[in-house]
Design an enzyme around this catalytic site. Structure first.
Site, PDB file in Angstrom:
ATOM      1  N   GLU A  32       3.616   0.113  10.298  1.00 33.99           N
ATOM      2  CA  GLU A  32       3.915  -0.506   9.004  1.00 33.99           C
ATOM      3  C   GLU A  32       5.332  -0.199   8.556  1.00 33.99           C
ATOM      4  O   GLU A  32       5.736   0.962   8.564  1.00 33.99           O
ATOM      5  CB  GLU A  32       2.968   0.062   7.931  1.00 33.99           C
ATOM      6  N   HIS A  66       1.694  -3.440   5.511  1.00 34.14           N
ATOM      7  CA  HIS A  66       0.735  -2.602   6.258  1.00 34.14           C
ATOM      8  C   HIS A  66       0.172  -3.386   7.454  1.00 34.14           C
ATOM      9  O   HIS A  66      -0.992  -3.799   7.465  1.00 34.14           O
ATOM     10  CB  HIS A  66      -0.370  -2.228   5.269  1.00 34.14           C
TER      11      HIS A  66
HETATM   12  O1  G6P Z   1      -8.578   1.930   4.003  1.00 31.78           O
HETATM   13  P1  G6P Z   1      -7.270   1.573   3.367  1.00 31.78           P
HETATM   14  O2  G6P Z   1      -7.245   1.871   1.880  1.00 31.78           O
HETATM   15  O3  G6P Z   1      -6.874   0.146   3.604  1.00 31.78           O
HETATM   16  O4  G6P Z   1      -6.185   2.478   4.044  1.00 31.78           O
HETATM   17  C1  G6P Z   1      -5.976   2.422   5.411  1.00 31.78           C
HETATM   18  C2  G6P Z   1      -4.897   3.411   5.871  1.00 31.78           C
HETATM   19  O5  G6P Z   1      -3.673   3.057   5.283  1.00 31.78           O
HETATM   20  C3  G6P Z   1      -2.526   3.819   5.702  1.00 31.78           C
HETATM   21  O6  G6P Z   1      -2.199   3.524   7.013  1.00 31.78           O
HETATM   22  C4  G6P Z   1      -2.730   5.295   5.505  1.00 31.78           C
HETATM   23  O7  G6P Z   1      -1.710   6.045   6.113  1.00 31.78           O
HETATM   24  C5  G6P Z   1      -4.075   5.741   6.024  1.00 31.78           C
HETATM   25  O8  G6P Z   1      -4.307   7.076   5.600  1.00 31.78           O
HETATM   26  C6  G6P Z   1      -5.183   4.835   5.509  1.00 31.78           C
HETATM   27  O9  G6P Z   1      -6.429   5.280   5.979  1.00 31.78           O
END
Ligand code: G6P
Length: 281
Positions: free
Chosen positions: A256, A150
């Site tokens: 990602e 990510h």
């Molecule tokens: O806040 P987190 O749990 O780290 O997630 C952060 C982000 O991750 C990914 O990119 C998803 O597609 C998003 O929908 C999410 O908001």
């Protein structure tokens, strides 16, 4: 380099030609990558939480065995919140290498009842960062999983940033409740007028991230191997995230390498490996 709290367990890597990276053992989490003679390439929120149980906002969280809430376990899985171990650290003639490992224990089995090992290999050369994620099924039953690296790429200004290479790809727009779309243009411009959150399917092996000038354009060439999807995410100006400054959204885009749409079915005793490389060009 990105600022880190003093008492976090970290590993610093430096290649002979001077590229540098820093990895937190918590989460097996890469938090800094500076190519030789270059600048920080990863965003790390100055308001990030650290330490046991925390999810670090920035760098490269390892997502496994589920993406977001697409499963019964913890959001984005369990790997980003667990302590990893160093199994190898080496410096070659022109590279630096680090291998970290996470194996199942009582806590992971309480969240996900499988015997597994993850290995994250970080390799640095002058202008390139290679990340490899390997998943081993150590149990006697098959399991299914999703995974992602990510990556929060640092940019000076999101609104001057363009993603290239997704032309013709289908995507699921998570801002529009999962509606399907197709990326028609060869340039995905990040307008920053609201959140963008897309799971793009069957991505070609090579993507580009370009920050248009001024100052002169900066470009990262990304290559995926074994990952079939990509996520493009930025929460936009109304983000409301307590671990991100109000203007923090302007300074990164998550692009990602991911395996989401088709869960990997891994038989007992087998392994799966995928890679993401980033090169400053
Ligand atoms: O806040 P987190 O749990 O780290 O997630 C952060 C982000 O991750 C990914 O990119 C998803 O597609 C998003 O929908 C999410 O908001």
């Amino acid at each position: 380099m990105n600022a880190l709290p003093p008492n976090e367990a970290l590993v610093h890597l430096q290649s002979p030609d001077g590229s540098r990276a820093t990895v937190l053992l918590h989460g097996g989490h890469l938090v800094s990558w500076i190519p030789a003679g270059g600048q920080e390439q990863l965003y790390l929120s100055p308001q990030s939480r650290f330490g046991a149980g925390a999810s670090v906002r920035g760098g490269v969280p390892v997502i496994f065995p589920q993406f977001a809430e697409q499963g019964p376990g913890p959001r984005h899985g369990l790997a980003r919140n667990r302590p990893w171990q160093v199994v190898q650290q080496d410096r070659g003639r022109d590279d630096a290498l680090l291998v970290l490992r996470l194996q199942d224990d009582e806590a992971t089995r309480a969240a996900w009842p499988h015997a597994f090992a993850l290995e994250l290999t970080v390799r640095l050369t002058a202008q390139q960062l290679d990340l490899e994620l390997a998943v081993d099924n150590l149990g006697d039953q098959p399991f299914d999983f999703q995974a992602a690296l990510h990556s929060y790429w640092r940019v000076d200004a999101l609104t001057h940033t363009v993603v290239q290479g997704l032309q013709g790809c289908r995507y699921q727009d998570q801002v529009a409740g999962g509606a399907e779309g197709v990326q028609h243009s060869s340039r995905l411009e990040l307008l920053g007028q609201g959140p963008i959150d897309r799971i793009v399917h069957e991505v070609p092996g090579g993507l580009g991230l370009t920050e248009m000038g001024p100052p002169p354009a900066r470009r990262l060439a990304l290559a995926f191997e074994g990952f079939e999807d990509a996520v493009v995410w930025n929460p936009g100006p109304q983000h409301g995230l307590s671990d991100l400054p109000a203007d923090g959204w302007q300074h990164f885009v998550c692009l990602e390498a991911a395996q989401i749409q088709r869960r990997i079915h891994l038989p007992a005793g087998e392994s799966w490996v995928a890679r993401q490389s980033a090169r400053c060009v």
